[in-house]
Design an enzyme around this catalytic site. Structure first.
Site, PDB file in Angstrom:
ATOM      1  N   CYS A 113       0.832  -1.201   0.000  1.00 51.08           N
ATOM      2  CA  CYS A 113       0.000   0.000   0.000  1.00 51.08           C
ATOM      3  C   CYS A 113       0.870   1.257   0.000  1.00 51.08           C
ATOM      4  CB  CYS A 113      -0.927   0.005   1.207  1.00 51.08           C
ATOM      5  SG  CYS A 113      -2.042   1.434   1.216  1.00 51.08           S
ATOM      6  N   ASP A 215      -3.338  -2.785 -13.503  1.00 50.30           N
ATOM      7  CA  ASP A 215      -3.737  -2.362 -14.846  1.00 50.30           C
ATOM      8  C   ASP A 215      -4.349  -3.467 -15.698  1.00 50.30           C
ATOM      9  OD1 ASP A 215      -2.762   0.079 -14.131  1.00 50.30           O
ATOM     10  OD2 ASP A 215      -1.078   0.107 -15.537  1.00 50.30           O
ATOM     11  N   GLY A 237      -8.439  -5.662  -9.467  1.00 48.06           N
ATOM     12  CA  GLY A 237      -9.029  -4.819  -8.435  1.00 48.06           C
ATOM     13  C   GLY A 237     -10.047  -3.851  -8.987  1.00 48.06           C
ATOM     14  N   ARG A 238      -9.589  -2.662  -9.386  1.00 46.50           N
ATOM     15  CA  ARG A 238     -10.509  -1.599  -9.784  1.00 46.50           C
ATOM     16  C   ARG A 238     -11.398  -1.979 -10.961  1.00 46.50           C
ATOM     17  NH1 ARG A 238      -6.110   3.097  -9.974  1.00 46.50           N
ATOM     18  NH2 ARG A 238      -4.782   1.295 -10.388  1.00 46.50           N
TER      19      ARG A 238
END
Length: 359
Positions: A113, A215, A237-238
């Protein structure tokens, strides 16, 4: 990518004594990947492993757990990994031992993180500046628990101190069952591109499974990463917030099947289902906040969808938000308005794990 090559790509990987199938992993995202979101994604198919939100090792206690509920999970979420952060080897090991008693399948240690709030306390990517302490912490965790544990990390603090190969070897020597590399640096945050050549280097440097993260926005990109780097698995993730069906689509693409394309009705139903699931375990204000967070990243892809997002953000009650959602989608579902896909202007998630970024 040919159908033959696609079908020849690895479909699973070994994590301790467990076979993780399929080899697609939902990334830990603070404020996002709670039990509700994990169950939502798993219900759509194609995801082999989910990882919890990051929990500070200092917050692992019965009293703290009643407040933050970050360690809650349900049987249908298995296999599940619980992610911990910290900078005190003894404290992290003690927390890992406590978490093991809660019955998860895996424990993940966060050294990736980049949020200043996290690194300022010596957690997350800050440990990339002190590999001896990281090594001590990983060895302490290994000695404290019996279930598999993993490490998630970045390529280094900055471009001048790239140490991802050293970190990978330390993790392997310390007993990690697998490692996950997000190949940006801490200083890079989420800017620029994730350099997957670094992931490929780590695959060659260690013998334990390597998971690549960063990405991966489309099903084709996920399979291309498997082919190009030799990773054991891909973490997403995103993109799973924008398109929760992405894991199902990856499985279909791999199998040479037509990929599921969500209709306006599917998108409406998912948003309503999500807030209803949240409301089952949260107070209304919190559940509504979760909906607002998801819809801010969710790819609606229909004309005037930005207005839908603005209207939902202004809603003060769940029923009001649901009415807005139903009202927006109804013309597209009924055929009164042609459901032509248009580019979404989706807000970019702010940097920092506490804002829902993939660490």
């Amino acid at each position: 990518m040919t159908d033959t090559l696609t079908q020849a790509l690895p479909e699973s990987f070994q994590l301790g004594s467990m076979r993780i199938f399929p080899n697609m992993v939902l990334a830990p995202m603070a404020g996002v990947t709670d039990s509700v979101f994990r169950r939502l994604v798993l219900s759509l198919g194609g995801c082999g492993l989910v990882v919890s939100e990051m929990t500070n090792a200092a917050s692992v206690s019965p009293k703290a757990m009643k407040r933050h509920r970050l360690l809650d999970y349900m049987p249908e979420e298995r296999p599940i990994s619980i992610q911990l952060s910290g900078n005190d080897p003894d404290l992290v090991a003690t927390a890992a031992r406590f978490v093991e008693e809660l019955g998860p399948d895996v424990i993940d240690i966060n050294c990736g993180c980049p949020s200043p709030k996290v690194t300022g306390g010596g957690h997350g990517s800050a440990l990339l500046k002190d590999l001896p302490k990281m090594q001590q912490m990983l060895k302490a965790v290994h000695a404290a628990i019996k279930i598999p544990f993993t490490l998630k990390f970045r390529a280094g603090w900055d471009e001048q101190t790239l140490n991802y190969i050293d970190t990978a070897k330390i993790a392997e020597d310390a007993g990690c069952a697998a490692i996950t590399l997000h190949p940006r640096t801490k200083v890079q945050g989420y800017s620029g591109d994730a350099d997957w050549s670094r992931v490929a280097e780590v695959v060659q440097a260690v013998s334990i499974p390597v998971i690549g993260s960063g990405d991966v926005r489309t099903p084709a990109e996920a399979l291309a990463r498997l082919e190009q780097t030799g990773v054991a698995a891909v973490m997403i993730g995103r993109a799973a917030m924008a398109n929760p069906w992405i894991f199902r689509q990856i499985a279909q693409l791999r199998a040479g099947q037509a990929m599921f394309v969500p209709t306006p009705s599917d998108k409406r139903d998912l948003l309503v289902r999500y807030v209803d699931m949240c409301a089952e375990t949260m107070v209304e204000r919190q559940a509504l906040g979760k909906l607002k967070q998801l819809i801010g990243q969710f790819s609606i892809g229909l004309y005037a969808s930005n207005q839908l997002r603005r209207d939902v953000q202004r809603a003060n009650e769940i029923e009001a938000a649901k009415t807005i959602i139903h009202g927006f989608f109804e013309p597209f579902i009924s055929g009164a308005v042609e459901a032509v896909e248009v580019p979404d202007e989706i807000a970019v998630i702010k940097e920092g794990c506490e804002n829902g970024a993939n660490n």
